[in-house]
Design a protein around this motif. Sequence first.
Motif, mmCIF file in Angstrom:
data_model
loop_
_atom_site.group_PDB
_atom_site.id
_atom_site.type_symbol
_atom_site.label_atom_id
_atom_site.label_comp_id
_atom_site.label_asym_id
_atom_site.label_seq_id
_atom_site.Cartn_x
_atom_site.Cartn_y
_atom_site.Cartn_z
ATOM 1 N N GLN A 39 0.823 -1.203 0.000
ATOM 2 C CA GLN A 39 0.000 0.000 0.000
ATOM 3 C C GLN A 39 0.862 1.261 0.000
ATOM 4 O OE1 GLN A 39 -3.649 0.485 0.284
ATOM 5 N NE2 GLN A 39 -3.486 -1.512 -0.673
ATOM 6 N N ALA A 68 -10.239 -4.703 -5.332
ATOM 7 C CA ALA A 68 -10.585 -3.483 -4.609
ATOM 8 C C ALA A 68 -12.077 -3.190 -4.759
ATOM 9 C CB ALA A 68 -9.767 -2.307 -5.134
ATOM 10 N N ASP A 69 -12.698 -2.744 -3.684
ATOM 11 C CA ASP A 69 -14.127 -2.433 -3.680
ATOM 12 C C ASP A 69 -14.345 -1.063 -4.324
ATOM 13 O OD1 ASP A 69 -16.761 -1.912 -3.180
ATOM 14 O OD2 ASP A 69 -16.679 -2.370 -1.032
ATOM 15 N N ARG A 72 -15.128 1.819 -2.143
ATOM 16 C CA ARG A 72 -14.093 2.341 -1.259
ATOM 17 C C ARG A 72 -12.944 2.944 -2.057
ATOM 18 N NH1 ARG A 72 -12.160 -2.042 2.809
ATOM 19 N NH2 ARG A 72 -11.182 -0.184 3.729
ATOM 20 N N LEU A 73 -13.229 3.340 -3.277
ATOM 21 C CA LEU A 73 -12.221 3.956 -4.128
ATOM 22 C C LEU A 73 -12.600 5.417 -4.356
ATOM 23 C CD1 LEU A 73 -10.581 2.260 -7.178
ATOM 24 C CD2 LEU A 73 -11.234 4.660 -7.287
ATOM 25 N N ASP A 243 -10.278 4.888 6.603
ATOM 26 C CA ASP A 243 -10.634 3.483 6.446
ATOM 27 C C ASP A 243 -11.739 3.312 5.406
ATOM 28 O OD1 ASP A 243 -10.522 0.637 7.421
ATOM 29 O OD2 ASP A 243 -12.617 1.087 7.902
ATOM 30 N N ARG A 244 -12.578 4.325 5.279
ATOM 31 C CA ARG A 244 -13.693 4.248 4.331
ATOM 32 C C ARG A 244 -13.181 4.181 2.892
ATOM 33 N NH1 ARG A 244 -18.719 8.464 4.535
ATOM 34 N NH2 ARG A 244 -19.864 7.770 2.694
ATOM 35 N N GLN A 246 -10.263 2.948 0.731
ATOM 36 C CA GLN A 246 -9.090 2.077 0.697
ATOM 37 C C GLN A 246 -8.032 2.627 -0.263
ATOM 38 O OE1 GLN A 246 -9.999 -1.775 -0.894
ATOM 39 N NE2 GLN A 246 -8.109 -2.732 -0.157
ATOM 40 N N HIS A 247 -8.488 3.165 -1.389
ATOM 41 C CA HIS A 247 -7.571 3.733 -2.382
ATOM 42 C C HIS A 247 -8.029 5.148 -2.722
ATOM 43 C CE1 HIS A 247 -5.447 -0.037 -3.242
ATOM 44 N NE2 HIS A 247 -6.620 -0.628 -3.133
ATOM 45 N N LYS A 268 -4.697 10.046 4.353
ATOM 46 C CA LYS A 268 -3.758 8.921 4.247
ATOM 47 C C LYS A 268 -2.415 9.336 4.849
ATOM 48 C CE LYS A 268 -6.410 5.962 2.158
ATOM 49 N NZ LYS A 268 -6.786 4.689 2.840
ATOM 50 N N GLY A 273 -2.076 3.382 -0.097
ATOM 51 C CA GLY A 273 -3.239 3.437 -0.979
ATOM 52 C C GLY A 273 -3.393 4.745 -1.722
#
Length: 696
Positions: A39, A68-69, A72-73, A243-244, A246-247, A268, A273
């Motif tokens: 990450q 990856a979701d 959450r991007l 956390d919500r 991810q990337h 971040k 990420g």
Amino acid sequence: MSSALADAPPRAADVFADLNPEQRSAVEHGLDEHGVRGQSPLLVIAGAGSGKTKTLAARVARLIQSGADPQRLLLLTFSRRAAGEMERRAGRMLHRALGLRATQAPPRLPWSGTFHGVGARLLREYAPRIGLAPNFTLLDRADAEDLMGLQRQALGLAETAERFPLKATCLSIYSRAINGESRLDQVLQEHFPWCFPVHDELKRLFKAYVEEKQRQQLLDYDDLLLYWAELMSDDRLAAELGDRFQHVLVDEYQDTNRLQATILRRLKPSGGGLTVVGDDAQAIYSFRAAEVRNILEFPAQFDPPARVVALERNYRSTQPILEASNAVIAMARERHEKRLWTDRASSERPQLVTVEDEARQAQWVADKVLERREQGLRLKRQAVLFRTSSHAAPLELELTRRNIPFVKFGGLKFLESTHVKDVLSVLRWAENPRGRLAGFRVSQLLPGFGPASARRLIDAMAPAADPVQALRAFEPPRAAAASWTALRDLLASLIGDAQWPMDLESVVEWYAPHLERLHDDAPVRLADLEQVVRIAQGFGSRERFLTELTLDPPEASSDESGIPLKDEDYLILSTIHSAKGQEWNAVYLLNCVDGCMPSDLSTGAQAQIEEERRLLYVAMTRAKEHLAVMVPQRFYVTQQARHGDRHLHASVSRFLPGKVVRHFDKLGPANQTQAALPELARPAMDVAARLRKAWD
């Protein structure tokens, strides 16, 4: 995870095979055949024409392909159109990569948009947790200026014996201080030195401006970032948002300001990420508080430092154009190292064209534009670029004289049109009955309803627990009694029982007779309002419509439309700033002399000079095949006509020393071929002989 992913068949063939090695390296960063491996932060230095959008879209697709979701991007761009294009490209790649059927839609990216757009969404959601009214109204730039102006008057600053900054300047000072995270005295010393003597008064004005916004539950553009950054200053909320998502991927990172960089660092902190894409050599928006140091210092902000991948292969320009462009930017004092190259060989080098003055410059460009048109290069594929809009004035006259159609970028924004602002103000007032600006504007649309009555109305509504009751209890001026009833009933229905988008249709229906009374060209303006109604169909609520339309407005309206351009082709005229991100087969750059490039207003500090160098680089890298850099030797001074032929001699731009000029073919008076001389040597008449003969 999207249902499209859950039902997808086994992974299809590699759809990223056409990426070059550097693009592929950026796309695969932190990934392997098993999915997410690491990450660590990534900085992609994307040179001009190097396939930046393709690379970023491919990384989005590759992340989702690796598990990856999409929910959450977070994808941050500088326009909604850019975000939409990125999502479309990533979707097409995912379609092939996941082997989806034609009827299956690829996963959506619900969190893609501009910094300001995403900020507005998050603030609506988190408003109760940070003490913000969830039904806040968003001010556009013009409304923010008006509110600043009202506070300026209320504090008596408009009545001082000495000059005080106008409302637009006051808002610019305030905005730069917010976005640059700078103290007011620093902003004044560096950017508005003539305003420094009123430092204390400005500080008092800005405090009143902030308090008035909060009283009326209003947010301006800067607040969308400022409140977001403040939200992230709470460790618990920052961790929740971190956390919500991810990337987090950011486009055009060189154009971010300090406040946006702060948001990203808090989102971040370790850089995990985080992917940012940009080009320090194209950082040209410091006047909007963009900070080039964000991208220059990005790798060192993390431990271990961020990985840097440079995209150097150019898919736009010929190699001779790139050689000249590389030579210009190589002289920058500080930069991320890269050297653009291409396999598009050409024997034609860029031209450095010296001419006598701006009139001759205009003639040369017009001649060359028509010559290339006859050779098959359409006018739309040619562009004339300039540092400042006024530089194009002599050329515009020449093009008009020779009947060469052209389009020059600029003009009013859609939301600045009076009739559109009137209609939107009704909606804003209904959405936020405490909004004084909207109420002040709308009520005065009524005949017989003046400023005093408008103030009395909004003063009555501001503290009311039930705004509809306050409306019904209000006594309008006698001359406005008949028209007041219709407005009162409209507002009561909009506040009490919102039905979108029928609300907007009701407002336009109410406004139509006022439009006919206020404007001679009512039918044309009504067409604008019909366009607004069509736009509204795509939004699920009134609040969403008002927010999105303010953040990303359409460009044109009847206020600026003028005579329709009926030519099948036209030349492009553009400032360099407006040309960024564009490309043309042929580019002509005007006035490449000291005083124009760099501008004489941007040589007060080394940082300003370096940005001017980057402007030249951006202009040159817009050209695909033909590039002409113009150098007028003489500029006439027209402000004092009584002095006759007053002129200034100009020197070629300091950004084009000998080591750069050797990459150009030089044209001009000192480089004319001898073939042209015999033609010049044959005069049409001998005036001297005629004058001698007169005395025979």
